[in-house]
Motif scaffolding. Structure first.
Motif, short mmCIF file in Angstrom:
data_model
loop_
_atom_site.label_atom_id
_atom_site.label_comp_id
_atom_site.label_asym_id
_atom_site.label_seq_id
_atom_site.Cartn_x
_atom_site.Cartn_y
_atom_site.Cartn_z
N VAL A 49 -22.70 -42.18 19.82
CA VAL A 49 -23.07 -42.96 21.01
C VAL A 49 -21.95 -42.88 22.04
O VAL A 49 -22.17 -42.58 23.21
CB VAL A 49 -23.35 -44.43 20.64
N ARG A 50 -20.73 -43.12 21.57
CA ARG A 50 -19.61 -43.13 22.51
C ARG A 50 -19.36 -41.73 23.07
O ARG A 50 -18.91 -41.58 24.21
CB ARG A 50 -18.34 -43.63 21.84
N THR A 51 -19.63 -40.72 22.29
CA THR A 51 -19.44 -39.36 22.80
C THR A 51 -20.41 -39.10 23.95
O THR A 51 -20.03 -38.55 24.99
CB THR A 51 -19.67 -38.33 21.69
N VAL A 69 -33.03 -39.24 21.50
CA VAL A 69 -32.10 -39.30 20.37
C VAL A 69 -31.05 -40.37 20.61
O VAL A 69 -30.67 -41.11 19.71
CB VAL A 69 -31.44 -37.92 20.14
N TYR A 70 -30.61 -40.48 21.86
CA TYR A 70 -29.62 -41.52 22.16
C TYR A 70 -30.15 -42.89 21.77
O TYR A 70 -29.46 -43.67 21.11
CB TYR A 70 -29.24 -41.50 23.65
N ASN A 71 -31.39 -43.15 22.17
CA ASN A 71 -31.96 -44.46 21.82
C ASN A 71 -32.01 -44.67 20.32
O ASN A 71 -31.73 -45.75 19.82
CB ASN A 71 -33.37 -44.60 22.41
N VAL A 96 -30.38 -47.20 15.28
CA VAL A 96 -30.05 -47.09 13.86
C VAL A 96 -28.61 -47.56 13.62
O VAL A 96 -28.31 -48.20 12.61
CB VAL A 96 -30.26 -45.65 13.35
N HIS A 97 -27.72 -47.28 14.59
CA HIS A 97 -26.34 -47.79 14.47
C HIS A 97 -26.34 -49.29 14.23
O HIS A 97 -25.74 -49.78 13.28
CB HIS A 97 -25.56 -47.44 15.75
N ALA A 98 -27.05 -50.01 15.08
CA ALA A 98 -27.04 -51.47 14.97
C ALA A 98 -27.74 -51.92 13.70
O ALA A 98 -27.27 -52.82 13.01
CB ALA A 98 -27.69 -52.10 16.19
N GLY A 151 -34.35 -50.07 20.05
CA GLY A 151 -33.27 -51.05 19.94
C GLY A 151 -33.39 -51.79 18.62
O GLY A 151 -34.45 -51.77 17.97
N TRP A 152 -32.30 -52.44 18.21
CA TRP A 152 -32.38 -53.14 16.91
C TRP A 152 -33.27 -54.36 17.04
O TRP A 152 -33.69 -54.92 16.04
CB TRP A 152 -31.00 -53.51 16.38
N THR A 153 -33.55 -54.78 18.27
CA THR A 153 -34.45 -55.90 18.46
C THR A 153 -35.90 -55.46 18.39
O THR A 153 -36.79 -56.27 18.18
CB THR A 153 -34.20 -56.55 19.82
N LEU A 195 -20.83 -58.99 21.50
CA LEU A 195 -21.31 -58.83 20.12
C LEU A 195 -20.33 -58.03 19.28
O LEU A 195 -20.20 -58.27 18.08
CB LEU A 195 -22.73 -58.27 20.11
N HIS A 196 -19.60 -57.09 19.90
CA HIS A 196 -18.63 -56.38 19.08
C HIS A 196 -17.39 -57.23 18.83
O HIS A 196 -16.77 -57.10 17.77
CB HIS A 196 -18.27 -55.03 19.70
N TYR A 197 -17.03 -58.09 19.75
CA TYR A 197 -15.89 -58.97 19.47
C TYR A 197 -16.18 -59.90 18.31
O TYR A 197 -15.32 -60.14 17.47
CB TYR A 197 -15.46 -59.75 20.72
N LEU A 238 -18.68 -59.39 16.01
CA LEU A 238 -19.10 -58.67 14.80
C LEU A 238 -18.01 -57.76 14.26
O LEU A 238 -17.81 -57.68 13.06
CB LEU A 238 -20.35 -57.85 15.08
N PHE A 239 -17.33 -57.06 15.13
CA PHE A 239 -16.25 -56.21 14.63
C PHE A 239 -14.96 -57.01 14.57
O PHE A 239 -14.36 -57.15 13.51
CB PHE A 239 -16.10 -54.97 15.51
N GLY A 240 -14.55 -57.56 15.72
CA GLY A 240 -13.33 -58.36 15.72
C GLY A 240 -13.46 -59.53 14.76
O GLY A 240 -12.47 -59.99 14.18
N ASN A 278 -25.85 -51.65 32.78
CA ASN A 278 -26.76 -52.21 31.80
C ASN A 278 -26.58 -51.51 30.46
O ASN A 278 -26.05 -50.41 30.39
CB ASN A 278 -28.21 -52.14 32.27
N ARG A 279 -27.03 -52.16 29.40
CA ARG A 279 -26.85 -51.58 28.09
C ARG A 279 -28.01 -50.66 27.74
O ARG A 279 -29.01 -50.63 28.43
CB ARG A 279 -26.71 -52.69 27.04
N ARG A 280 -27.86 -49.95 26.63
CA ARG A 280 -28.91 -49.08 26.11
C ARG A 280 -29.28 -47.95 27.08
O ARG A 280 -30.44 -47.61 27.21
CB ARG A 280 -30.15 -49.89 25.76
N VAL A 281 -28.29 -47.45 27.80
CA VAL A 281 -28.57 -46.34 28.71
C VAL A 281 -27.72 -45.14 28.30
O VAL A 281 -26.57 -45.29 27.92
CB VAL A 281 -28.27 -46.71 30.17
N LEU A 293 -10.24 -43.71 18.38
CA LEU A 293 -9.10 -44.28 17.69
C LEU A 293 -9.58 -45.15 16.52
O LEU A 293 -9.00 -45.13 15.43
CB LEU A 293 -8.28 -45.10 18.67
N LEU A 294 -10.67 -45.90 16.77
CA LEU A 294 -11.23 -46.73 15.71
C LEU A 294 -11.69 -45.88 14.54
O LEU A 294 -11.49 -46.25 13.38
CB LEU A 294 -12.44 -47.50 16.25
N ALA A 295 -12.32 -44.76 14.88
CA ALA A 295 -12.78 -43.89 13.80
C ALA A 295 -11.59 -43.40 12.98
O ALA A 295 -11.60 -43.44 11.76
CB ALA A 295 -13.56 -42.70 14.36
#
Ligand code: HEA
Ligand code: HEA
Ligand code: CUA
Ligand SMILES: [Cu+2]
Lengths: 368, 206, 587
Positions: free
Chosen positions: C58-60, C74-76, C81-83, C145-147, C394-396, C398-400, C454-457, C477-479
């Motif tokens: 996704v980030r790539t 595929v991006y969608n 699936v990531h979420a 989306g995961w929703t 959500l990442h702060y 969920l991840f943080g 906006n998200r999901r783009v 870096l996270l990876a």
């Protein structure tokens, strides 16, 4: 030099407050304000950011201080002091956040009222009975109450939401682009006509000065200007006037978002939602679809042009002729039988999908 | 170095009355409590579906939507009576087994099973004679999904009851002390029953 | 000076047992809660890597403004699936199934969970379901989306959609079964004398979590049943053209999925309480406040769901109600945060990797919590809803929050689970890489969202290019940051320094047995010579000793530093002999 610890604490507190206040005003995180309500949303955000910065600095400060100050000597195996709790302290840190969030709630409520989100006309008073009247005058209520007289009184106070939704659909241009959505006329509890976020309180009772209908479809916005024949892919609004946008969707969920207006409203198929605002700053701003609506969600973007009344009027006139043609095409062609590419082609320029994007759309046709 | 009194520690080890070799799965039987807790979750599924039903009802301009034939009340009414009755019947089985009366248990479970089967048959009969199909309109869809999902639970309850009947054939499988299966089936059956009553009120009456 | 840990250990000498069986059982249908716990941890961590790879893709794609790396469809699917993987296959089963299973019976001095076979079943649902979800990439993965909001989910390719629905139903079932098990275990199987208020805080938070899972998950199942009818058979529950209503789906979905975020954070809160107290060598500050705030969060968490729907057209008074309830959740959460800070204050921090992650958790979770409160404010949420501001929030949390907490948990309980220490140097490298990478990746997203991304783009306005590039670098870096962890964990498991039974000198019962614990957990029933957090009590613990003659008096013996405990409550006693006539059935 030996400074008493109370004084250091005091100094730290003052510094923390100053930084928070400074950052709360100078964050540079928001785009320009282009509508009347934007300023109040921004001050709300500034206030929350000030408080948030303060809380974060406090927590992070304690963490860093502890990490340095209370680090254990490698060979010290003894335990720390056996402090189990401190009731006054615990009450304090329960009460303060409670007060803070209550304050933020009240402030938010205020801003929301200012945006006229809480229009008393809209929802609170709507009962089931009225709602059925609206849908099927007389009939349903008579069944419900068994009394024709009672039914009659209810019919006379027919639902304003309903009336509005109907009047929108009376406009031929609007009706044309919204042909295939069955509008759910009224839903008292879940909200059909969404609250009028965006207008100002003194206008609550007044009809909006400019009414425009927006219809979201994969992957474009279509704007119709009731009373005219104009169908456009971009939104033009007159500067400083009170604008009401009636929003609906033809296929899936979309959302109408103009960051510079700080306003967003979902477009829900089968429902009539609306948004009301007064643009205050001339210019072109992005109008973005903010609800995932399929592969080209990211490309579903257009612009909103805020221009003085005269410019707006002349634009409207110039569109009148051109749009009639687009409209013809839109009505004549049945989207179901067209490929996405054909379907989008007429709007391609308006909604800013590039030829390359269309090309790619074509190459993925097979998937969907 | 400690001032702990060894006698106290000893006292707490239950050395004598607990055998470690008995295995990690070996502990008192909490299955009944487990079933009750699980039924809370089951209840929440139904609650979710009921709420959805209410929401559809509230949102729709008319309910049931125009063109929905009126539901016949007689058959489902009889069915309701049968199902409620079966709840009382199954309780007799519980009373019987507490008195070590395995034949009573078999009798009452047999009757309950029969009543459940009649209920299901009635339900199927109704399905085949209704004038609307699953996708006719939103009312029809909710109707079928709610009754169908409940019907599945009745089926499962029946299977439980049959399993208990089958096992009761083994001598002394159930007795006044040890009859978890009987209690489980009974609780489940009551649950299915209560859900039906709510469902009946929702779909047929109001 | 005698220390609490010494007292507790001496009292429990008899509880220690033999070393356990062999590695093969980790691949079999074992009913041992420890084996199942490890199975959960390893499996879910594997899914975390998969989810992480998807995130990296996704980030790539987002490294540049154009949609040029994968196709938009595929991006969608990638972020959907990531979420789904991160939430349903990593945090939820990892925190509750993994740590919950491993620790709960040990902490309460039981020999296993109440229903060992059910427990194994709940686990074995997960790997096949996960593989099924991954296989959806072969037939056209879900991309709504995961929703998975309808009507979009109704017009997406059916195969992927049904796979998604089925996965959620199965994983939901697994989570309900686990919840039933935890509730019964915690209520019924505590060692004699351990009242609810003598339980380690992790048990409290697992109790609250299990209640949430028990009550909320079924509603999601209901929504999935209706949705699958819409997708497969063509009913119109959520399809306006047939008289249905997409908004009702949103209500049902969020009625589960908001509580789900607390299902993902409450177990972590519990773990943080354990870690902070042990590694700062101080009693946990405000035990009861922390314990009961979990319950408060559980209750409040059930009545805030519509804050995800502020722009969907919910009526205004509802929005105000949900705004206020949402904000109120900060109060019990704040109690926890401040109590942890007070526990750290004046302690003797060993600054081990576990504590570092716990402190990192506090720092990052507070950022995420504050951005949560901001989005709870309706007028502001109308602006930032469905933007990268929410992605940042959500990442702060969920991840943080969750992931940092889980890492902390790994470092803290690894010695117990494997009998070996992890390398501190690698641990610290892991922490700092993760901390820096994380903030690089997600901090700029706040600004992106507010500015108008906006998200999901898959494609975005070029004016956001720089910030997005920073996010992508952070994500890489996270990876990379996971590598030291994987190396450390693998190497330490095989070659690490032997840990001994209680390397942290902790007081909770899981440390009162061998590392790794024997199949039966405890050779003899463990005893509570001290409370779970009586650090620093020294020999004072014995000063408040109870006269032997009154050892059974609950008021005297159940105090935080009790040496002997009350006569077990017959209803909850784990030992048959203590249950007297109260036994439920059998025996
Ligand atoms: C672990 C997961 C987790 C947790 C714990 C939380 C916690 C919270 N969340 Fe979050 N949230 C998500 C996961 C989580 N969230 C996810 C995944 C989404 C997006 C879903 C999607 O759309 O895909 C989301 C979205 C989301 C939204 C919707 C945004 C939108 O789509 O427009 C909102 C709005 O209210 C919200 C609010 C909150 C609040 C108020 C909390 C509170 O619980 C936070 C409380 C904590 C603190 C406040 C910090 C500590 C407190 C103090 C230090 C005391 C002092 C503080 C104050 C006085 C403020 N969250
Ligand atoms: C627990 C939950 C969780 C976690 C841990 C993460 C972790 C990450 N997430 Fe995720 N994310 C969500 C939950 C989570 N996310 C949710 C709920 C959404 C919303 C989805 C939606 O809108 O529907 C979302 C959406 C989301 C988006 C927005 C997509 C969009 O809206 O268009 C982005 C974009 O940057 C993103 C990025 C990342 C990154 C970079 C990580 C990183 O932390 C990941 C770090 C990477 C790794 C840990 C993997 C490392 C390993 C390797 C690379 C190789 C090794 C491989 C093997 C050995 C096999 N996530
Ligand atoms: Cu339309 Cu996104
Ligand atoms: Cu939420």
């Amino acid at each position: 030099m030996n400074i008493p610890s109370q004084i250091t604490t005091l100094l730290a507190g003052i510094l923390l407050t100053l930084i928070s206040f400074w950052y709360g005003q100078n964050h540079n995180l928001l785009p320009v304000e282009a509508s009347k309500n934007a300023a109040s949303v921004d001050s709300l955000f500034n206030a929350m950011l000030t408080i948030g910065t303060g809380i974060f600095l406090l927590v992070a400060g304690i963490l860093i201080y502890s990490a340095i100050k209370f680090r254990r000597d490698p060979d010290d195996t003894s335990d720390g002091p056996p402090v189990h709790g401190n009731i006054p302290l615990e009450i304090l840190w329960t009460a303060i956040p409670a007060i803070i969030v209550l304050g933020i709630s009240v402030y938010s409520f205020d801003v929301y009222m200012d945006e006229n989100g809480m229009n008393p006309m809209d929802h609170m008073a709507h009962g089931k009975a009225q709602h059925q009247v609206a849908a099927q005058p007389g009939n349903a209520v008579a069944q419900l109450t068994g009394s024709p007289a009672f039914a009659a009184t209810l019919v006379s106070q027919a639902d304003p939401n309903q009336q509005q939704a109907e009047s929108i659909l009376k406009d031929p241009a609007t009706n044309a682009v919204r042909e295939d959505i069955p509008q759910r006329k009224d839903a008292p509890t879940l909200g059909t006509v969404s609250p009028r976020v965006g207008s100002s309180p003194e206008k609550t009772e007044k009809p909006a000065e400019v009414v425009i209908s927006a219809t979201g479809m994969q992957y474009a916005w279509l704007f119709t200007y009731p009373g005219t024949e104009v169908v456009a892919g971009e939104l033009h609004v007159p500067l400083g006037r009170d604008v009401l946008i009636n929003i609906s969707a033809n296929d899936v969920l979309h959302a109408f978002w103009v960051p510079e207006f700080r306003l967003k409203q979902d477009a829900v198929p089968g429902r009539q939602t609306e948004i009301r605002f007064t643009p205050t700053r001339e210019g072109q701003y992005p109008l973005i679809c903010a609800e995932l609506c399929g592969a080209y969600h990211g490309a579903m973007k257009t612009i909103v042009v805020v221009e003085p009344q005269e410019a707006y009027d002349s634009w409207l006139q110039s569109q009148e002729v051109a749009s009639a043609e687009v409209l013809d095409r839109a009505i004549a062609a049945n989207p179901a039988t067209m490929t996405d590419e054909e379907y989008l082609a007429p709007y391609a320029q308006d909604i800013g999908i590039t030829a390359a994007a269309l090309e790619q759309l074509h190459s993925h046709e097979g998937h969907s | 170095m400690t001032t702990l009194d060894p006698a106290k520690l000893e006292r707490n080890h239950h050395q004598d009355d607990h055998h470690v070799a008995s295995g990690h799965e070996d502990h008192p039987d909490y299955r009944l409590l487990g079933i009750i807790v699980f039924l809370v979750a089951e209840g929440m599924i139904f609650l979710g579906l009921f709420t959805a039903y209410f929401a559809f009802r509230t949102v729709a301009p008319t309910w049931p939507p125009e063109g929905t034939p009126k539901l016949e009340l007689l058959l489902p009414g009889i069915n309701t009576v049968i199902l409620i009755g079966s709840s009382f019947v199954i309780h007799n089985a519980d009373t019987a087994i507490k008195k070590n009366d395995v034949r009573g248990l078999r009798l009452w479970f047999g009757v309950t099973a029969a009543m459940g089967a009649v209920f299901l048959a009635g339900q199927l009969y109704e399905y085949f004679h209704l004038e609307f199909g699953l996708t006719k309109n939103i009312f029809a869809s909710t109707f079928y999904v709610l009754t169908g999902f409940h019907g599945l639970h009745v089926c499962f309850g029946l299977i439980l009851i049959m399993a208990v009947l089958w096992r009761s054939l083994k001598p002394n499988h159930y007795n006044s002390k040890d009859h978890f299966g009987v209690e489980a089936a009974e609780i489940y059956w009551h649950f299915v029953d209560v859900i039906w009553v709510i469902l009946f009120l929702l779909l047929y009456i109001i | 000076m005698t220390q609490a840990a010494q007292i507790q250990e001496e009292a429990n000498q008899l509880a220690h047992g033999n070393k356990p069986g062999n590695w093969k059982e980790y691949f079999s249908f074992s009913t041992d809660h420890k084996v199942i716990g490890i199975q959960y941890l390893v499996t879910t961590f594997f899914f975390y890597l998969i989810g992480g790879v998807l995130a990296t893709l996704v980030r790539t794609e987002l490294a540049t403004p154009e949609s040029d790396f994968v196709s938009r469809e595929v991006y969608n699917s990638l972020f959907t699936v990531h979420a789904t993987v991160m939430i349903f296959l990593w945090i939820v089963p990892g925190a509750t199934g993994g740590f919950g299973n491993y620790l709960i019976p040990l902490m309460i001095g039981a020999r296993d969970m109440a229903f060992p076979r059910l427990n194994a079943l709940a686990f074995w649902i997960i790997p096949p379901t996960g593989l099924m979800l991954m296989s959806s990439f072969l037939v056209g993965a879900p991309g709504a989306g995961w929703t998975n909001y309808p009507p979009l989910s109704l017009v997406s390719p059916k195969a992927g959609e049904m796979i998604w629905i089925l996965s959620i139903l199965l994983l939901g079932t697994s989570s309900i079964l686990a919840a039933v098990n935890f509730i019964v275990t915690i209520f019924k199987m505590r060692v004699p004398g351990m009242g609810l208020n003598q339980m380690p805080l992790f048990c409290w938070s697992m109790l609250a979590t299990s209640f949430l899972a028990l009550i909320a998950t079924p509603v999601l199942a209901g929504a999935m049943i209706l949705l699958s009818f819409d997708v497969l058979i063509g009913t119109a529950f959520f399809n306006p053209t047939g008289g249905g209503d997409p908004i009702i789906y949103q209500h049902l979905f969020w009625f589960y999925s908001h509580p789900a975020v607390y299902i993902m954070i409450l177990p972590i809160f519990g773990m943080i309480s354990e870690i902070v107290s042990v590694h700062s060598r101080k009693p946990i500050f405000g035990y009861k406040a922390i314990a009961y705030s979990s319950i408060a969060i559980c209750g409040l968490g059930l009545i805030v769901w519509a804050h995800h729907m502020f722009t969907s057209g919910t009526p205004p008074w509802l929005r105000m109600f949900f705004m206020i309830t949402t904000m109120v959740i900060s109060v019990p959460t704040g109690i926890k945060i401040f109590s942890w800070l007070a526990t750290l204050w004046g302690g003797k921090l060993d600054m081990s990797s576990a504590l570092l992650f716990a402190m990192g958790f506090i720092c990052l979770f507070v950022i995420g919590g504050i951005s949560g409160v901001m989005t709870a404010s309706v007028p502001f949420d109308i602006h930032v809803h469905d933007t990268y501001f929410v992605v940042a929030h959500l990442h702060y949390v969920l991840f943080g929050g969750s992931v940092f907490g889980l890492y902390g948990g790994f470092y803290h309980w690894f010695p117990k689970i494997t009998g070996r220490m992890m390398s501190e140097a690698w641990g610290k490298a892991h922490f700092w890489l993760t901390f820096i990478g994380f903030n690089l990746a997600f901090m700029p997203m706040h600004k992106l969202g507010m500015e108008g991304m906006n998200r999901r783009v898959a494609e975005y306005d070029p004016k956001f290019a720089t910030l997005n590039l920073i996010c992508t670098i952070g994500a890489y870096l996270l990876a990379v940051s996971t590598i030291p962890f994987i190396v450390n964990a693998t190497w330490s498991w095989l070659r690490g320094k032997p840990a001994g039974d209680n390397p942290w000198r902790a007081l909770t019962l899981e440390w009162m047995t061998t590392s790794p614990p024997p199949v039966e957990n405890f050779e003899a029933d463990p005893v509570l010579a001290t409370g779970p957090y009586d650090y620093g009590m020294g020999s004072r613990a014995t000063e408040v000793d109870v006269p032997f003659s009154e050892a059974d008096d609950p008021t005297l013996s159940a105090g935080p530093s009790s040496t002997l405990r009350a006569k077990p409550d017959p209803v909850v006693a784990a030992n048959p002999s203590d249950r007297g006539d109260e036994s439920y059935n059998r025996e």
